[in-house]
Design a protein around this motif. Sequence first.
Motif, PDB file in Angstrom:
ATOM      1  N   ASN A  93      22.742  23.603  26.042  1.00  0.00           N
ATOM      2  CA  ASN A  93      23.867  22.668  26.012  1.00  0.00           C
ATOM      3  C   ASN A  93      24.161  22.193  27.433  1.00  0.00           C
ATOM      4  OD1 ASN A  93      24.958  23.286  23.067  1.00  0.00           O
ATOM      5  ND2 ASN A  93      24.600  25.258  24.051  1.00  0.00           N
ATOM      6  N   VAL A  94      24.728  20.998  27.526  1.00  0.00           N
ATOM      7  CA  VAL A  94      25.142  20.445  28.818  1.00  0.00           C
ATOM      8  C   VAL A  94      26.592  19.997  28.684  1.00  0.00           C
ATOM      9  CG1 VAL A  94      24.765  18.663  30.561  1.00  0.00           C
ATOM     10  CG2 VAL A  94      22.809  19.669  29.362  1.00  0.00           C
ATOM     11  N   SER A  95      27.428  20.410  29.614  1.00  0.00           N
ATOM     12  CA  SER A  95      28.840  20.051  29.553  1.00  0.00           C
ATOM     13  C   SER A  95      29.046  18.598  29.962  1.00  0.00           C
ATOM     14  CB  SER A  95      29.658  20.961  30.467  1.00  0.00           C
ATOM     15  OG  SER A  95      29.433  20.619  31.824  1.00  0.00           O
ATOM     16  N   GLN A  96      30.198  18.082  29.569  1.00  0.00           N
ATOM     17  CA  GLN A  96      30.551  16.728  29.977  1.00  0.00           C
ATOM     18  C   GLN A  96      30.688  16.673  31.501  1.00  0.00           C
ATOM     19  OE1 GLN A  96      34.097  15.566  27.910  1.00  0.00           O
ATOM     20  NE2 GLN A  96      33.034  15.194  25.984  1.00  0.00           N
ATOM     21  N   GLY A  97      30.249  15.583  32.083  1.00  0.00           N
ATOM     22  CA  GLY A  97      30.352  15.444  33.524  1.00  0.00           C
ATOM     23  C   GLY A  97      29.087  15.825  34.261  1.00  0.00           C
ATOM     24  N   LEU A  98      28.095  16.360  33.529  1.00  0.00           N
ATOM     25  CA  LEU A  98      26.821  16.709  34.154  1.00  0.00           C
ATOM     26  C   LEU A  98      25.727  15.849  33.524  1.00  0.00           C
ATOM     27  CD1 LEU A  98      25.336  18.566  36.153  1.00  0.00           C
ATOM     28  CD2 LEU A  98      24.940  20.134  34.238  1.00  0.00           C
ATOM     29  N   GLU A  99      25.163  14.960  34.320  1.00  0.00           N
ATOM     30  CA  GLU A  99      24.140  14.038  33.816  1.00  0.00           C
ATOM     31  C   GLU A  99      22.762  14.686  33.919  1.00  0.00           C
ATOM     32  OE1 GLU A  99      24.510   9.860  34.982  1.00  0.00           O
ATOM     33  OE2 GLU A  99      26.443  10.371  35.879  1.00  0.00           O
ATOM     34  N   TRP A 100      22.563  15.699  33.099  1.00  0.00           N
ATOM     35  CA  TRP A 100      21.291  16.404  33.033  1.00  0.00           C
ATOM     36  C   TRP A 100      20.794  16.418  31.599  1.00  0.00           C
ATOM     37  CZ3 TRP A 100      21.069  21.582  36.259  1.00  0.00           C
ATOM     38  CH2 TRP A 100      21.249  21.282  37.634  1.00  0.00           C
ATOM     39  N   GLU A 101      19.472  16.455  31.466  1.00  0.00           N
ATOM     40  CA  GLU A 101      18.854  16.827  30.206  1.00  0.00           C
ATOM     41  C   GLU A 101      18.398  18.277  30.339  1.00  0.00           C
ATOM     42  OE1 GLU A 101      15.693  14.110  29.531  1.00  0.00           O
ATOM     43  OE2 GLU A 101      17.005  12.405  29.045  1.00  0.00           O
ATOM     44  N   PHE A 102      18.648  19.060  29.295  1.00  0.00           N
ATOM     45  CA  PHE A 102      18.386  20.505  29.395  1.00  0.00           C
ATOM     46  C   PHE A 102      17.930  21.005  28.029  1.00  0.00           C
ATOM     47  CE2 PHE A 102      20.404  24.870  29.277  1.00  0.00           C
ATOM     48  CZ  PHE A 102      19.422  25.478  30.036  1.00  0.00           C
ATOM     49  N   VAL A 103      16.672  21.458  27.948  1.00  0.00           N
ATOM     50  CA  VAL A 103      16.106  21.871  26.665  1.00  0.00           C
ATOM     51  C   VAL A 103      15.222  23.094  26.858  1.00  0.00           C
ATOM     52  CG1 VAL A 103      16.147  19.563  25.642  1.00  0.00           C
ATOM     53  CG2 VAL A 103      14.144  20.319  26.954  1.00  0.00           C
ATOM     54  N   PRO A 104      15.077  23.926  25.818  1.00  0.00           N
ATOM     55  CA  PRO A 104      14.134  25.042  25.902  1.00  0.00           C
ATOM     56  C   PRO A 104      12.701  24.545  25.718  1.00  0.00           C
ATOM     57  CG  PRO A 104      15.190  25.015  23.763  1.00  0.00           C
ATOM     58  CD  PRO A 104      15.838  23.930  24.560  1.00  0.00           C
ATOM     59  N   ALA A 105      11.753  25.257  26.320  1.00  0.00           N
ATOM     60  CA  ALA A 105      10.350  24.887  26.163  1.00  0.00           C
ATOM     61  C   ALA A 105       9.891  25.108  24.727  1.00  0.00           C
ATOM     62  CB  ALA A 105       9.485  25.688  27.129  1.00  0.00           C
ATOM     63  N   VAL A 106      10.389  26.171  24.106  1.00  0.00           N
ATOM     64  CA  VAL A 106      10.131  26.431  22.690  1.00  0.00           C
ATOM     65  C   VAL A 106      11.462  26.781  22.043  1.00  0.00           C
ATOM     66  CG1 VAL A 106       7.754  27.208  23.043  1.00  0.00           C
ATOM     67  CG2 VAL A 106       9.625  28.878  23.075  1.00  0.00           C
ATOM     68  N   ASN A 107      11.590  26.529  20.771  1.00  0.00           N
ATOM     69  CA  ASN A 107      12.853  26.788  20.085  1.00  0.00           C
ATOM     70  C   ASN A 107      13.011  28.239  19.672  1.00  0.00           C
ATOM     71  OD1 ASN A 107      13.779  24.104  20.231  1.00  0.00           O
ATOM     72  ND2 ASN A 107      12.547  23.542  18.437  1.00  0.00           N
ATOM     73  N   THR A 108      11.911  28.881  19.291  1.00  0.00           N
ATOM     74  CA  THR A 108      11.968  30.282  18.860  1.00  0.00           C
ATOM     75  C   THR A 108      10.719  31.015  19.325  1.00  0.00           C
ATOM     76  OG1 THR A 108      10.893  29.854  16.721  1.00  0.00           O
ATOM     77  CG2 THR A 108      13.308  29.724  16.790  1.00  0.00           C
ATOM     78  N   THR A 109      10.830  32.337  19.391  1.00  0.00           N
ATOM     79  CA  THR A 109       9.688  33.186  19.668  1.00  0.00           C
ATOM     80  C   THR A 109       9.937  34.547  19.027  1.00  0.00           C
ATOM     81  OG1 THR A 109       8.211  34.014  21.402  1.00  0.00           O
ATOM     82  CG2 THR A 109      10.567  34.155  21.828  1.00  0.00           C
ATOM     83  N   THR A 110       8.879  35.255  18.735  1.00  0.00           N
ATOM     84  CA  THR A 110       8.989  36.600  18.173  1.00  0.00           C
ATOM     85  C   THR A 110       8.770  37.620  19.277  1.00  0.00           C
ATOM     86  OG1 THR A 110       8.177  35.867  16.013  1.00  0.00           O
ATOM     87  CG2 THR A 110       8.080  38.223  16.460  1.00  0.00           C
ATOM     88  N   VAL A 111       9.699  38.555  19.415  1.00  0.00           N
ATOM     89  CA  VAL A 111       9.597  39.553  20.478  1.00  0.00           C
ATOM     90  C   VAL A 111       9.644  40.954  19.878  1.00  0.00           C
ATOM     91  CG1 VAL A 111      10.737  37.997  22.106  1.00  0.00           C
ATOM     92  CG2 VAL A 111      12.087  39.686  20.896  1.00  0.00           C
ATOM     93  N   GLU A 112       8.948  41.849  20.542  1.00  0.00           N
ATOM     94  CA  GLU A 112       8.965  43.250  20.130  1.00  0.00           C
ATOM     95  C   GLU A 112       9.943  44.015  21.007  1.00  0.00           C
ATOM     96  OE1 GLU A 112       5.901  47.044  19.513  1.00  0.00           O
ATOM     97  OE2 GLU A 112       5.127  45.022  19.858  1.00  0.00           O
ATOM     98  N   VAL A 113      10.706  44.880  20.396  1.00  0.00           N
ATOM     99  CA  VAL A 113      11.718  45.646  21.125  1.00  0.00           C
ATOM    100  C   VAL A 113      11.061  46.445  22.258  1.00  0.00           C
ATOM    101  CG1 VAL A 113      13.369  47.539  20.949  1.00  0.00           C
ATOM    102  CG2 VAL A 113      13.264  45.800  19.153  1.00  0.00           C
ATOM    103  N   GLY A 114      11.656  46.362  23.449  1.00  0.00           N
ATOM    104  CA  GLY A 114      11.174  47.106  24.600  1.00  0.00           C
ATOM    105  C   GLY A 114      10.108  46.407  25.409  1.00  0.00           C
ATOM    106  N   VAL A 115       9.574  45.294  24.903  1.00  0.00           N
ATOM    107  CA  VAL A 115       8.480  44.585  25.567  1.00  0.00           C
ATOM    108  C   VAL A 115       9.026  43.400  26.356  1.00  0.00           C
ATOM    109  CG1 VAL A 115       6.338  43.295  25.226  1.00  0.00           C
ATOM    110  CG2 VAL A 115       6.830  45.298  23.808  1.00  0.00           C
ATOM    111  N   GLU A 116       8.525  43.240  27.587  1.00  0.00           N
ATOM    112  CA  GLU A 116       8.972  42.147  28.444  1.00  0.00           C
ATOM    113  C   GLU A 116       8.495  40.796  27.910  1.00  0.00           C
ATOM    114  OE1 GLU A 116       7.683  40.678  32.820  1.00  0.00           O
ATOM    115  OE2 GLU A 116       8.388  42.760  32.699  1.00  0.00           O
TER     116      GLU A 116
END
Length: 216
Positions: A93-116
């Motif tokens: 998200n980008v707040s009002q007053g900040l003229e930036w585009e801001f997005v994640p590279a991917v929307n979701t990922t699967t992670v295993e507990v304890g793994v970096e």
Amino acid sequence: MTDPTETRQTDTSETDQAQAATARADRARRSNLRVAATLGGIVVGMIGVSYAAVPLYTLFCQVTGFGGTTRQADAAPGASAEHRTFTVRFDSNVSQGLEWEFVPAVNTTTVEVGVENLAFYRATNTSDTPVVGTAAFNVTPHKAGPYFMKIACFCFTEQVLKPGQTVDMPVQFFLDPELMKDPKMDGVTTVTLSYTFYPAEDQSKAQQFALAPSVE
């Protein structure tokens, strides 16, 4: 014929009543002033406490994970014996007053507990001036906040973007295996990491960029 003694007694009684009324009014006025001064002191004190409480509250949230705030760690412990996995969803998200585009590279990922894990967000300054941005973050459901551990994150420092500049910003994280001991986490399969970028209050770094000579 009126008795002069009765007249003097009546005049004295009226005078005493007037003096008593004046005294009561003075006491009430002094009482009101004391109340007003006390309330004013309380208001000033509350304002001071509220300003002091902001960094203290932030520190408390970062230490405890309260309110979905993530925590920090030096390294991931590695996979657990249970090999439990979660879906991590990335929100931006980008707040009002900040003229930036801001997005994640991917929307979701699967992670295993304890793994970096390593994820990226991309920010672009769409304005015609340098801007300093700062990111606020949280995790939902909030009960997952204490177990979402960040090793490194762009949100730890302010970001300065030149006009038209695009940067990929990393976040290095893992899910703490302790979450598997928490019965409140039973049934949770998806965790959302959310960031909101705001214009930083101090834009002096942006001004330094604007004043710096261009390099040919």
